[in-house]
Design a protein around this motif. Sequence first.
Motif, PDB file in Angstrom:
ATOM      1  N   GLN A  61     -19.567  20.397 -55.811  1.00 13.59           N
ATOM      2  CA  GLN A  61     -20.913  19.569 -55.696  1.00 13.59           C
ATOM      3  C   GLN A  61     -20.991  18.389 -56.629  1.00 13.59           C
ATOM      4  OE1 GLN A  61     -23.407  20.373 -53.565  1.00 13.59           O
ATOM      5  NE2 GLN A  61     -24.575  18.393 -54.408  1.00 13.59           N
ATOM      6  N   CYS A  62     -20.337  18.567 -57.638  1.00 11.58           N
ATOM      7  CA  CYS A  62     -20.272  17.312 -58.674  1.00 11.58           C
ATOM      8  C   CYS A  62     -19.441  16.089 -57.850  1.00 11.58           C
ATOM      9  CB  CYS A  62     -19.631  17.572 -59.946  1.00 11.58           C
ATOM     10  SG  CYS A  62     -20.686  18.668 -61.062  1.00 11.58           S
ATOM     11  N   ARG A  91     -19.084  16.053 -54.937  1.00 10.53           N
ATOM     12  CA  ARG A  91     -19.768  15.273 -53.562  1.00 10.53           C
ATOM     13  C   ARG A  91     -20.943  14.151 -54.153  1.00 10.53           C
ATOM     14  NH1 ARG A  91     -19.117  20.615 -51.575  1.00 10.53           N
ATOM     15  NH2 ARG A  91     -21.186  21.301 -52.429  1.00 10.53           N
ATOM     16  N   GLU A  92     -21.353  14.482 -55.476  1.00 12.48           N
ATOM     17  CA  GLU A  92     -22.299  13.591 -55.994  1.00 12.48           C
ATOM     18  C   GLU A  92     -21.788  12.118 -56.338  1.00 12.48           C
ATOM     19  OE1 GLU A  92     -23.965  16.107 -59.020  1.00 12.48           O
ATOM     20  OE2 GLU A  92     -24.975  17.382 -57.555  1.00 12.48           O
ATOM     21  N   LYS A 149     -19.141  12.243 -58.936  1.00 10.60           N
ATOM     22  CA  LYS A 149     -18.403  12.299 -59.796  1.00 10.60           C
ATOM     23  C   LYS A 149     -16.967  12.796 -59.856  1.00 10.60           C
ATOM     24  CE  LYS A 149     -22.708  13.890 -62.218  1.00 10.60           C
ATOM     25  NZ  LYS A 149     -23.688  14.337 -61.013  1.00 10.60           N
TER      26      LYS A 149
END
Length: 387
Positions: free
Chosen positions: A89-90, A92-93, A95
């Motif tokens: 998820q990180c 995908r954000e 990062k």
Amino acid sequence: MLLQFTISQSPLQRHHIPLSFPSGFLSSTFLRTVRGHKNPVVRCSASQVRSHRAGEYGRRRPISKWSGIFKRISLMEDPEMGAASVLNQCEREGKRLTKWELWRIVKELRKFRRYKLALEVYDWMNNRVERFRISTSDTAIQLDLISKVRGILNAEDYFLKLPDRLKDKRTYGALLNAYVQAKMREKAESLIEEMRVRGYAMHSLPFNVMMTLYMNLKEYDKVDLMVSEMTEKNIALDIYSYNIWLSSCGAQGSVEKMEQVFELMKQEGTINPSWTTFSTMATMYVKLGLLEKAEDCLKKAESIIPGRDRIPYHYLISLYGSVGNKEEVYRVWNAYKSVFLSIPNLGYHTMISSLVRLDDIEGAEKLYEEWLLVKSTFDPRISKPFS
């Protein structure tokens, strides 16, 4: 890497006396704090393999968001989703995670014994070999985590499948540490012999690990043999070697020998006794009924508590309780509260257990009521003295 010293199980549950070894091999926590409801009796147990402080990661400290990611992983509502779900998820954000950030997250997860999540972070990196270079230090940490999460057989299998370039003193040391944790004496002795042949047993760490094993098995003569071998090979004993040796002498009931070892340590010139050294000797003196000597050691331990370290206060409170000195128990407790804005559950558990041991039930009940007002999470151990 480091090993840690231990005192017998009591209010000091799940904490270790910090005895760091030189970076680059096994981790601590080799002498772990064992906790005991009565007199804390020193024994030793192998502990986690820690990353090197001054290694490839310690040299660069980029500004990062690792702490926020660590919190997202450690506070997941559904831990079964795994650390990979947060890392994915990180990314995908937007990062793009660096190895240093991931290593730092692993280090923090291990600090709080979230071994499964720490191993999942490494699994995530292993699935991205094009991005992350795995070093022998990484394999040593992974081997340690595998032994804790998936068992010693899986750790052995992991070691056997490693390419030769990833097998050095670190990974051999990690496997030795795992064998000692599992109290697998024959395999540990066979492995350290192989380490001798390969030239991986030319410093104190593997000998300290083996001494830990012999302490756990109460084979104190083997501790002496390890010390003799180190002396014959001109391998310098470090603070951890001396602390284990002191524990062994005390466990055998030999005050004279314990004090001789302490004098040898002082004569070494390059080794300064730590608060752990004095708390270890105090534990042995309590066990042998030499309470005045125990209190003298506790005062010396208190005078050299490093920085903002909570664990020494837990030991002092517990040991003063074992000595029977209620005044000192309260004094140390008040000093503890003056240094730290908040006291963890373990601190209250230590204090309440000591007051119960001193038959100060009224004081223990007051502390229990205080804990109910400040607790952030319920700790069933704290109510045990009143069960």
